[in-house]
Design a protein around this motif. Sequence first.
Motif, PDB file in Angstrom:
ATOM      1  N   GLY A  33      28.464  14.067 -34.093  1.00  0.00           N
ATOM      2  CA  GLY A  33      27.690  13.581 -32.964  1.00  0.00           C
ATOM      3  C   GLY A  33      26.417  14.361 -32.728  1.00  0.00           C
ATOM      4  O   GLY A  33      25.881  15.022 -33.621  1.00  0.00           O
ATOM      5  N   ILE A  34      25.949  14.284 -31.480  1.00  0.00           N
ATOM      6  CA  ILE A  34      24.664  14.857 -31.077  1.00  0.00           C
ATOM      7  C   ILE A  34      24.906  15.769 -29.879  1.00  0.00           C
ATOM      8  O   ILE A  34      25.492  15.356 -28.878  1.00  0.00           O
ATOM      9  CB  ILE A  34      23.674  13.735 -30.710  1.00  0.00           C
ATOM     10  N   GLN A  35      24.455  17.028 -29.992  1.00  0.00           N
ATOM     11  CA  GLN A  35      24.610  18.014 -28.931  1.00  0.00           C
ATOM     12  C   GLN A  35      23.233  18.370 -28.382  1.00  0.00           C
ATOM     13  O   GLN A  35      22.312  18.625 -29.147  1.00  0.00           O
ATOM     14  CB  GLN A  35      25.291  19.277 -29.461  1.00  0.00           C
ATOM     15  N   MET A  36      23.100  18.399 -27.061  1.00  0.00           N
ATOM     16  CA  MET A  36      21.845  18.783 -26.418  1.00  0.00           C
ATOM     17  C   MET A  36      22.091  19.994 -25.534  1.00  0.00           C
ATOM     18  O   MET A  36      22.996  19.984 -24.704  1.00  0.00           O
ATOM     19  CB  MET A  36      21.275  17.630 -25.592  1.00  0.00           C
ATOM     20  N   TYR A  37      21.255  21.029 -25.738  1.00  0.00           N
ATOM     21  CA  TYR A  37      21.368  22.286 -24.999  1.00  0.00           C
ATOM     22  C   TYR A  37      20.077  22.563 -24.229  1.00  0.00           C
ATOM     23  O   TYR A  37      19.009  22.037 -24.570  1.00  0.00           O
ATOM     24  CB  TYR A  37      21.588  23.462 -25.968  1.00  0.00           C
ATOM     25  N   GLU A  38      20.195  23.433 -23.222  1.00  0.00           N
ATOM     26  CA  GLU A  38      18.989  24.020 -22.661  1.00  0.00           C
ATOM     27  C   GLU A  38      18.279  24.784 -23.771  1.00  0.00           C
ATOM     28  O   GLU A  38      18.872  25.147 -24.784  1.00  0.00           O
ATOM     29  CB  GLU A  38      19.328  24.951 -21.490  1.00  0.00           C
ATOM     30  N   ALA A  39      16.988  25.060 -23.577  1.00  0.00           N
ATOM     31  CA  ALA A  39      16.139  25.557 -24.664  1.00  0.00           C
ATOM     32  C   ALA A  39      16.669  26.814 -25.334  1.00  0.00           C
ATOM     33  O   ALA A  39      16.496  27.006 -26.544  1.00  0.00           O
ATOM     34  CB  ALA A  39      14.727  25.797 -24.155  1.00  0.00           C
ATOM     35  N   ASP A  40      17.328  27.695 -24.579  1.00  0.00           N
ATOM     36  CA  ASP A  40      17.816  28.947 -25.162  1.00  0.00           C
ATOM     37  C   ASP A  40      19.215  28.821 -25.762  1.00  0.00           C
ATOM     38  O   ASP A  40      19.758  29.793 -26.297  1.00  0.00           O
ATOM     39  CB  ASP A  40      17.802  30.065 -24.127  1.00  0.00           C
ATOM     40  N   GLY A  41      19.799  27.637 -25.706  1.00  0.00           N
ATOM     41  CA  GLY A  41      21.132  27.425 -26.267  1.00  0.00           C
ATOM     42  C   GLY A  41      22.266  27.901 -25.393  1.00  0.00           C
ATOM     43  O   GLY A  41      23.429  27.894 -25.824  1.00  0.00           O
ATOM     44  N   SER A  42      21.976  28.294 -24.158  1.00  0.00           N
ATOM     45  CA  SER A  42      23.006  28.889 -23.296  1.00  0.00           C
ATOM     46  C   SER A  42      23.947  27.850 -22.688  1.00  0.00           C
ATOM     47  O   SER A  42      25.130  28.130 -22.469  1.00  0.00           O
ATOM     48  CB  SER A  42      22.350  29.696 -22.177  1.00  0.00           C
ATOM     49  N   ILE A  43      23.453  26.654 -22.406  1.00  0.00           N
ATOM     50  CA  ILE A  43      24.256  25.635 -21.714  1.00  0.00           C
ATOM     51  C   ILE A  43      24.136  24.310 -22.452  1.00  0.00           C
ATOM     52  O   ILE A  43      23.022  23.857 -22.745  1.00  0.00           O
ATOM     53  CB  ILE A  43      23.778  25.448 -20.259  1.00  0.00           C
ATOM     54  N   MET A  44      25.281  23.680 -22.777  1.00  0.00           N
ATOM     55  CA  MET A  44      25.239  22.354 -23.365  1.00  0.00           C
ATOM     56  C   MET A  44      25.088  21.317 -22.257  1.00  0.00           C
ATOM     57  O   MET A  44      25.900  21.248 -21.332  1.00  0.00           O
ATOM     58  CB  MET A  44      26.482  22.062 -24.207  1.00  0.00           C
ATOM     59  N   VAL A  45      24.039  20.522 -22.367  1.00  0.00           N
ATOM     60  CA  VAL A  45      23.691  19.553 -21.341  1.00  0.00           C
ATOM     61  C   VAL A  45      24.398  18.219 -21.580  1.00  0.00           C
ATOM     62  O   VAL A  45      24.800  17.535 -20.635  1.00  0.00           O
ATOM     63  CB  VAL A  45      22.162  19.337 -21.318  1.00  0.00           C
ATOM     64  N   TYR A  46      24.568  17.848 -22.867  1.00  0.00           N
ATOM     65  CA  TYR A  46      25.043  16.490 -23.162  1.00  0.00           C
ATOM     66  C   TYR A  46      25.661  16.463 -24.557  1.00  0.00           C
ATOM     67  O   TYR A  46      25.230  17.187 -25.465  1.00  0.00           O
ATOM     68  CB  TYR A  46      23.854  15.519 -23.101  1.00  0.00           C
ATOM     69  N   TRP A  47      26.663  15.620 -24.692  1.00  0.00           N
ATOM     70  CA  TRP A  47      27.323  15.402 -25.985  1.00  0.00           C
ATOM     71  C   TRP A  47      27.475  13.910 -26.215  1.00  0.00           C
ATOM     72  O   TRP A  47      27.959  13.176 -25.347  1.00  0.00           O
ATOM     73  CB  TRP A  47      28.691  16.079 -26.015  1.00  0.00           C
ATOM     74  N   HIS A  48      27.037  13.437 -27.382  1.00  0.00           N
ATOM     75  CA  HIS A  48      27.178  12.027 -27.734  1.00  0.00           C
ATOM     76  C   HIS A  48      27.955  11.948 -29.045  1.00  0.00           C
ATOM     77  O   HIS A  48      27.491  12.437 -30.085  1.00  0.00           O
ATOM     78  CB  HIS A  48      25.810  11.361 -27.905  1.00  0.00           C
ATOM     79  N   ALA A  49      29.131  11.339 -29.006  1.00  0.00           N
ATOM     80  CA  ALA A  49      29.966  11.231 -30.205  1.00  0.00           C
ATOM     81  C   ALA A  49      29.564  10.017 -31.030  1.00  0.00           C
ATOM     82  O   ALA A  49      29.291   8.939 -30.480  1.00  0.00           O
ATOM     83  CB  ALA A  49      31.436  11.124 -29.804  1.00  0.00           C
ATOM     84  N   LEU A  50      29.500  10.181 -32.352  1.00  0.00           N
ATOM     85  CA  LEU A  50      29.275   9.053 -33.247  1.00  0.00           C
ATOM     86  C   LEU A  50      30.562   8.270 -33.401  1.00  0.00           C
ATOM     87  O   LEU A  50      31.648   8.850 -33.441  1.00  0.00           O
ATOM     88  CB  LEU A  50      28.792   9.540 -34.612  1.00  0.00           C
ATOM     89  N   ASP A  51      30.445   6.964 -33.507  1.00  0.00           N
ATOM     90  CA  ASP A  51      31.630   6.105 -33.626  1.00  0.00           C
ATOM     91  C   ASP A  51      32.039   6.024 -35.094  1.00  0.00           C
ATOM     92  O   ASP A  51      31.639   5.124 -35.829  1.00  0.00           O
ATOM     93  CB  ASP A  51      31.342   4.712 -33.067  1.00  0.00           C
ATOM     94  N   VAL A  52      32.837   7.000 -35.515  1.00  0.00           N
ATOM     95  CA  VAL A  52      33.243   7.087 -36.918  1.00  0.00           C
ATOM     96  C   VAL A  52      34.135   5.915 -37.312  1.00  0.00           C
ATOM     97  O   VAL A  52      34.120   5.447 -38.455  1.00  0.00           O
ATOM     98  CB  VAL A  52      33.979   8.424 -37.174  1.00  0.00           C
ATOM     99  N   ALA A  53      34.876   5.369 -36.372  1.00  0.00           N
ATOM    100  CA  ALA A  53      35.837   4.303 -36.672  1.00  0.00           C
ATOM    101  C   ALA A  53      35.161   3.030 -37.155  1.00  0.00           C
ATOM    102  O   ALA A  53      35.770   2.212 -37.846  1.00  0.00           O
ATOM    103  CB  ALA A  53      36.669   4.000 -35.424  1.00  0.00           C
ATOM    104  N   GLU A  54      33.874   2.839 -36.824  1.00  0.00           N
ATOM    105  CA  GLU A  54      33.168   1.618 -37.226  1.00  0.00           C
ATOM    106  C   GLU A  54      32.766   1.622 -38.698  1.00  0.00           C
ATOM    107  O   GLU A  54      32.384   0.593 -39.233  1.00  0.00           O
ATOM    108  CB  GLU A  54      31.905   1.439 -36.371  1.00  0.00           C
ATOM    109  N   HIS A  55      32.833   2.763 -39.361  1.00  0.00           N
ATOM    110  CA  HIS A  55      32.365   2.885 -40.731  1.00  0.00           C
ATOM    111  C   HIS A  55      33.542   2.891 -41.710  1.00  0.00           C
ATOM    112  O   HIS A  55      34.627   3.362 -41.389  1.00  0.00           O
ATOM    113  CB  HIS A  55      31.551   4.170 -40.908  1.00  0.00           C
ATOM    114  N   PRO A  56      33.331   2.381 -42.937  1.00  0.00           N
ATOM    115  CA  PRO A  56      34.378   2.460 -43.961  1.00  0.00           C
ATOM    116  C   PRO A  56      34.734   3.914 -44.249  1.00  0.00           C
ATOM    117  O   PRO A  56      33.881   4.800 -44.130  1.00  0.00           O
ATOM    118  CB  PRO A  56      33.711   1.808 -45.189  1.00  0.00           C
ATOM    119  N   PRO A  57      35.981   4.191 -44.632  1.00  0.00           N
ATOM    120  CA  PRO A  57      36.422   5.579 -44.843  1.00  0.00           C
ATOM    121  C   PRO A  57      35.590   6.353 -45.851  1.00  0.00           C
ATOM    122  O   PRO A  57      35.412   7.562 -45.720  1.00  0.00           O
ATOM    123  CB  PRO A  57      37.867   5.407 -45.335  1.00  0.00           C
ATOM    124  N   ALA A  58      35.064   5.688 -46.877  1.00  0.00           N
ATOM    125  CA  ALA A  58      34.318   6.384 -47.924  1.00  0.00           C
ATOM    126  C   ALA A  58      32.846   6.600 -47.568  1.00  0.00           C
ATOM    127  O   ALA A  58      32.118   7.252 -48.301  1.00  0.00           O
ATOM    128  CB  ALA A  58      34.405   5.604 -49.234  1.00  0.00           C
TER     129      ALA A  58
END
Length: 343
Positions: free
Chosen positions: A101-126
Amino acid sequence: MAAADTEPYRREKSIQLRSSSSGLYNNLSVLVPPGRPLARLSTVHGASASVVSTTTDGLGSSHRQLPAREGGTALSTPVLTQAAWCVLPSRVLLVLTSQKGIQMYEADGSIMVYWHALDVAEHPPAEAVFARGIAAAGGRFVCVGTSSGLVLVFDIPPRGTNVTVSQVLEQHRDAITDIAAELGRAPDGAGDLVTADDAGTLCVWSSGEEFTLLSKIPAFGCTCSSVKLWNGLVAAGYGNGQIRLYEAASGALRAQVSAHARWIYALDLAPQTGKLLSGAEDSFVHVWKLSRNLDTDDVEIQHCHAECVTDTQVCGARFCDPEGNSFAVTGYDLSEIFRYGRA
């Protein structure tokens, strides 16, 4: 291409890393806050990102390691694919992409602001699933590419964690490699965002409440690994070592140069001067100067400097100031960041 010029750079004190850099496209990000003596640099290796805060002379530094988030499953440790700072008028975010997925932090990396998970289930296993390609656009948006060719547009609030996906751009059929926003002053109708994919297709967009496609530059059988957008010109680096310049508004090819002997891994642009930095597998880093005359409509690319980073497969190259007077370089399996400044 214009006649060569000489703008010597000299090697400066390197910045040591606690790990090395993976052999990934655009594997270096640099943030230099205006008026501050500290610069931040980031590179990824495996499941972690190294964030280094350093003085401009490189003599003092602090380190932070940011892990890839698992994304709700512990079957395997996700691999990070990129880290980049996104500078918006109201805030600066450090964005990490991975297989999960996608992780968003404050500029110094101290606090994670947001997490967005990729939908792995929609893709073929390979089929590989990952996010890659990161850019701020339109004053309040962060755009992130995916392996399915989609570009996710995140609406970023001035503060807080209420980040939302406001739009999904669906023009690419291949995995996104890089995304870039306008760094200069775009001519009317030229657009302010460019996206590139594994096949070599480029799309130019105009941002707003809704992003709209302005031009689509077709592939020619070679991956486009890195792109930049400056004064309405798209600078694109390819797997065959070429740099090509296109008109953003029309997609017309304006110039091309055989810049490297092997695959280009990184481009960067100094917005105040039009200097272009390129780094590749051939161990070379080149500095170019782009120029366009709005009266005559001439476009030129001029060679300024060549630097051989001996025995190094360059995977990241970034200017450290808006004028292009200094730059930094990372290499595959290299546990330091090389720094160069004007002689």
